[in-house]
Design an enzyme around this catalytic site. Structure first.
Site, PDB file in Angstrom:
ATOM      1  N   ASP A  27       0.882  -1.166   0.000  1.00  0.00           N
ATOM      2  CA  ASP A  27       0.000   0.000   0.000  1.00  0.00           C
ATOM      3  C   ASP A  27       0.919   1.214   0.000  1.00  0.00           C
ATOM      4  O   ASP A  27       1.451   1.598   1.040  1.00  0.00           O
ATOM      5  CB  ASP A  27      -0.905  -0.004   1.230  1.00  0.00           C
ATOM      6  CG  ASP A  27      -1.847   1.188   1.248  1.00  0.00           C
ATOM      7  OD1 ASP A  27      -2.434   1.500   0.198  1.00  0.00           O
ATOM      8  OD2 ASP A  27      -1.976   1.827   2.307  1.00  0.00           O
ATOM      9  N   GLU A  55      -1.084  -1.032  -4.960  1.00  0.00           N
ATOM     10  CA  GLU A  55      -2.269  -0.238  -5.268  1.00  0.00           C
ATOM     11  C   GLU A  55      -2.005   0.641  -6.478  1.00  0.00           C
ATOM     12  O   GLU A  55      -0.987   1.324  -6.556  1.00  0.00           O
ATOM     13  CB  GLU A  55      -2.649   0.636  -4.074  1.00  0.00           C
ATOM     14  CG  GLU A  55      -3.913   1.445  -4.310  1.00  0.00           C
ATOM     15  CD  GLU A  55      -4.286   2.269  -3.099  1.00  0.00           C
ATOM     16  OE1 GLU A  55      -4.117   3.501  -3.151  1.00  0.00           O
ATOM     17  OE2 GLU A  55      -4.740   1.671  -2.107  1.00  0.00           O
ATOM     18  N   ASP A 107      -2.743   1.266   6.849  1.00  0.00           N
ATOM     19  CA  ASP A 107      -1.873   0.983   5.703  1.00  0.00           C
ATOM     20  C   ASP A 107      -1.446  -0.488   5.698  1.00  0.00           C
ATOM     21  O   ASP A 107      -1.306  -1.096   4.642  1.00  0.00           O
ATOM     22  CB  ASP A 107      -0.621   1.868   5.741  1.00  0.00           C
ATOM     23  CG  ASP A 107      -0.965   3.316   5.965  1.00  0.00           C
ATOM     24  OD1 ASP A 107      -1.174   4.033   4.979  1.00  0.00           O
ATOM     25  OD2 ASP A 107      -1.045   3.721   7.142  1.00  0.00           O
TER      26      ASP A 107
END
Length: 188
Positions: free
Chosen positions: A11, A72, A145
């Protein structure tokens, strides 16, 4: 017994970059291998911050030897500075995967949310709760996160990881069945 697919989820972020490693069997059962956050100081020069993130991702990659890295996909945000940092951290993760010969994939936030919760607009709490449930954890990893990195890894494994042509209906979670049905409708 079938072998597990090991996925490193990233992330991306400059201040906190979530990293999570899971092993996922072809029947979609998943096990937590590692979860953490690579942190860089906001007052450091950008080059040092990116080097810190790179070192953290390299360490996780060397220690856990994933089969694939999922990161991501950067999306438009109102805060241009925030999206730039996310894009830079994402690029670092993709570069490190290429350097180590590890295949890499990107997933949008809504794709991850839909895979994990069955709803592409789920909030962070819902994603965290489902990550904890899927991985049989007492509580969701913190900060968010870290949980998001695990969600990315799970999303990748469930959507693209194993090459079984059609998984048994019983092996799909309700969220996965909903996603499959939505994709079928979209193709019509």
């Amino acid at each position: 017994m079938a072998s597990a697919l090991r996925v490193l989820g990233v992330d991306p972020g400059l201040t906190r970059c979530g990293v999570g490693v899971v092993d996922v069997l072809p029947d979609r059962r998943a096990t937590l291998v590692h979860v953490g956050v690579v942190r860089s100081a906001p007052d450091e020069p950008i080059a040092l911050r990116l080097a810190t993130i790179a070192a953290g991702i390299r360490e996780v990659l060397r220690e856990h030897r994933p089969d694939v890295l999922a990161v991501e996909r950067v999306f438009a945000q109102h805060n241009r500075q925030s999206v730039m940092g996310t894009a830079q951290a994402s690029g670092i993760a993709l570069l490190i995967a290429a350097e180590h010969g590890v295949p890499a994939a990107t997933h949008t936030p809504s794709e991850v949310k839909a895979a994990i919760t069955g709803y592409g607009a789920a909030d962070k709490r819902q994603v965290q709760a489902m990550v904890a449930r899927v991985l049989r954890l007492d509580r969701a990893p913190e900060p968010a996160d870290a949980a998001d990195a695990l969600a990315l890894a799970l999303c990748h494994a469930w959507r693209r990881g194993h090459t079984a042509a059609t998984p048994e209906e019983g092996a799909l979670t309700p969220a996965q069945r909903a996603w499959r049905d939505a994709e079928r409708l979209a193709r019509r």
